[in-house]
Write a protein that holds these residues in place. Sequence first.
Motif, PDB file in Angstrom:
ATOM      1  N   PHE A  91       0.834  -1.206   0.000  1.00  9.17           N
ATOM      2  CA  PHE A  91       0.000   0.000   0.000  1.00  9.17           C
ATOM      3  C   PHE A  91       0.867   1.255   0.000  1.00  9.17           C
ATOM      4  CE2 PHE A  91      -2.528  -3.361   1.955  1.00  9.17           C
ATOM      5  CZ  PHE A  91      -3.721  -3.253   1.266  1.00  9.17           C
ATOM      6  N   TYR A  95       1.089   4.205  -2.805  1.00 10.32           N
ATOM      7  CA  TYR A  95       0.813   5.554  -2.309  1.00 10.32           C
ATOM      8  C   TYR A  95       1.946   6.514  -2.653  1.00 10.32           C
ATOM      9  CZ  TYR A  95       0.212   9.241   1.244  1.00 10.32           C
ATOM     10  OH  TYR A  95       0.081  10.439   1.897  1.00 10.32           O
ATOM     11  N   SER A  98       2.390   7.160  -6.383  1.00 10.59           N
ATOM     12  CA  SER A  98       1.262   7.956  -6.901  1.00 10.59           C
ATOM     13  C   SER A  98       1.359   9.421  -6.498  1.00 10.59           C
ATOM     14  CB  SER A  98      -0.070   7.378  -6.419  1.00 10.59           C
ATOM     15  OG  SER A  98      -0.227   6.033  -6.831  1.00 10.59           O
ATOM     16  N   TRP A 102      -3.666   9.090  -1.634  1.00 12.37           N
ATOM     17  CA  TRP A 102      -4.330   7.913  -1.062  1.00 12.37           C
ATOM     18  C   TRP A 102      -5.723   7.775  -1.673  1.00 12.37           C
ATOM     19  CZ3 TRP A 102      -2.585   3.917   1.628  1.00 12.37           C
ATOM     20  CH2 TRP A 102      -3.500   3.073   2.236  1.00 12.37           C
ATOM     21  N   LEU A 103      -6.002   6.616  -2.260  1.00  9.78           N
ATOM     22  CA  LEU A 103      -7.250   6.411  -2.989  1.00  9.78           C
ATOM     23  C   LEU A 103      -8.166   5.368  -2.361  1.00  9.78           C
ATOM     24  CD1 LEU A 103      -5.718   6.322  -6.596  1.00  9.78           C
ATOM     25  CD2 LEU A 103      -6.755   8.284  -5.432  1.00  9.78           C
ATOM     26  N   LEU A 104      -7.795   4.826  -1.194  1.00  9.32           N
ATOM     27  CA  LEU A 104      -8.531   3.699  -0.623  1.00  9.32           C
ATOM     28  C   LEU A 104      -9.437   4.068   0.539  1.00  9.32           C
ATOM     29  CD1 LEU A 104      -5.688   1.011  -0.682  1.00  9.32           C
ATOM     30  CD2 LEU A 104      -7.477   1.425  -2.371  1.00  9.32           C
ATOM     31  N   GLY A 105      -9.574   5.343   0.829  1.00  5.95           N
ATOM     32  CA  GLY A 105     -10.513   5.760   1.851  1.00  5.95           C
ATOM     33  C   GLY A 105      -9.913   5.858   3.245  1.00  5.95           C
ATOM     34  N   MET A 108      -9.259   2.304   5.332  1.00  5.79           N
ATOM     35  CA  MET A 108      -8.060   1.576   4.948  1.00  5.79           C
ATOM     36  C   MET A 108      -6.799   2.332   5.362  1.00  5.79           C
ATOM     37  SD  MET A 108      -8.383  -1.409   3.745  1.00  5.79           S
ATOM     38  CE  MET A 108      -6.744  -1.582   3.035  1.00  5.79           C
ATOM     39  N   CYS A 109      -6.855   3.664   5.341  1.00  6.19           N
ATOM     40  CA  CYS A 109      -5.703   4.445   5.784  1.00  6.19           C
ATOM     41  C   CYS A 109      -5.413   4.160   7.255  1.00  6.19           C
ATOM     42  CB  CYS A 109      -5.970   5.933   5.569  1.00  6.19           C
ATOM     43  SG  CYS A 109      -4.654   7.013   6.188  1.00  6.19           S
ATOM     44  N   THR A 177      -6.717  10.865   6.972  1.00  9.39           N
ATOM     45  CA  THR A 177      -6.645  11.378   5.604  1.00  9.39           C
ATOM     46  C   THR A 177      -6.966  12.865   5.577  1.00  9.39           C
ATOM     47  OG1 THR A 177      -8.961  10.778   5.195  1.00  9.39           O
ATOM     48  CG2 THR A 177      -7.276   9.163   4.590  1.00  9.39           C
ATOM     49  N   CYS A 188      -2.408  10.430   3.494  1.00  9.45           N
ATOM     50  CA  CYS A 188      -2.725   9.452   4.534  1.00  9.45           C
ATOM     51  C   CYS A 188      -1.647   9.517   5.610  1.00  9.45           C
ATOM     52  CB  CYS A 188      -2.820   8.043   3.952  1.00  9.45           C
ATOM     53  SG  CYS A 188      -3.023   6.730   5.178  1.00  9.45           S
TER      54      CYS A 188
END
Length: 340
Positions: A91, A95, A98, A102-105, A108-109, A177, A188
Motif C-alpha cells: 500500500f 501511495y 502515486s 491515497w485512494l482507498l478511503g 483503509m488508511c 486522511t 494518509c
Amino acid sequence: MFSDKETMVNSTQQIKVKQVHRTFSQEFKEHMNSWWVTKFVPSVYTVVFLVALPLNITAIIVFLVKVKKPAVVYLLNLAAADVLFVSILLFHIVYRFSGNNWLLGEGMCRFVTAMFFSSMRVSILLMTSISVDRFLALVYPVQSLPWRTVRQAWLVCCCIWVISLVSTVPILIRQLTRPFPDLNITTCYDVQDAELVERFHVYYYFPFYITLFYFLPLIITIFCYIGIVRSLRAPSMKGAQKRSRAVLLSVVVLCVFVLCFGPANVIWFMHFLQVYNQASNFLYIVYIISVSMSSVSCCLDPLIYYYASSEWQRHVYSLLGCKREQTQPVDPKDKMQESS
C-alpha cells in the motif's frame, strides 16, 4: 460598530489561515513530491518486499514443521510480523509512487497505518525476547528451564501482539486522511493536526511509545548480550562454533536495533517537537526516508533465524545442496543449551 470590528477580525483571521495554508501547500509540494519521497522511498520498499517476503515465508514454513523449542516460537512470530509488515508495504509503494495520493478511503488508511506501526513494534519486542531467551539459555541453562518452555514462549508472544495492537488505538480512532484540492491529492497520515500533536503526542503518546518500544528493549538487549559475551569467555564454555554463532547473533540484533530502528525513532520525536514549535516540516521528510531504511530489518531478520535456530541452518544447507558436517560429538550440556 461592534459587529464591524468583529467582521474585520474574522476577515483578518481568514486571510491569515489562507496564507498559512498556501505556505504549507507550497512546502508540501516541494518536500513531499520530491524525488526522495516519490521515487527513492517506494523503490526501497519494493526491494525489501521482493527480498524479505520469500525469505520470511520460507522461515515460517521451516519453523511450522517442528516447533518444539521456545526460541523457535519467538522466531516464528518474528517471521510472521515481517510478513505482515512487507505485505502492508504494498500500500505504501502504491501511495508514494502515486505522488502521496491515497485512494482507498479513511478506513483503509487507519488500518494500514496501524498495522504498519504495530508490526514494527512487534518485531522490536520479539527481538528483545530472543535476546532474553538466549541470555537465560547460555548464562542460566539449568535455572531457567522451568521458565523457558514452549507454552511460556507462546504466552509472551501473545502478550507482545496484544500490547502492540492496543498501542495503535490512538491511530484507529482519529482521522488520518486529508484532501488537498489545489494539489489534487489526498494524504494518509502525512499531515497531522498541530494542536493534536501538541496536546497528545508530545505529552502522552510519544514518551510512552519511545520508552516501551525502543529505549527499554534496547537497554534489555544490551544487558543480555553483555551477559552472553561474558559467559562465552568463561573457561567452561566449549565449542568455537557455538561461540561464534552467539557473537554473530548478538551483533546482528544490536545492529538492527541501533541502525534500523534508532534513527527513525529519534527523528520522529524531533519532528513532533518541530510541529510543537511550528517549525518547518522538512524533518518529516527525513523521517519518511529513515523509516524506509528501517524496513531493511526485514531482510536482516533471516540472519537472526540462521544464527539462533539449528532447524533454519539445516534447511538453508539443504536448499544450497550442502551437507552440514558434524566436526565433533555433541556434549550433553551443549545439547541442552542448543534447545534454546
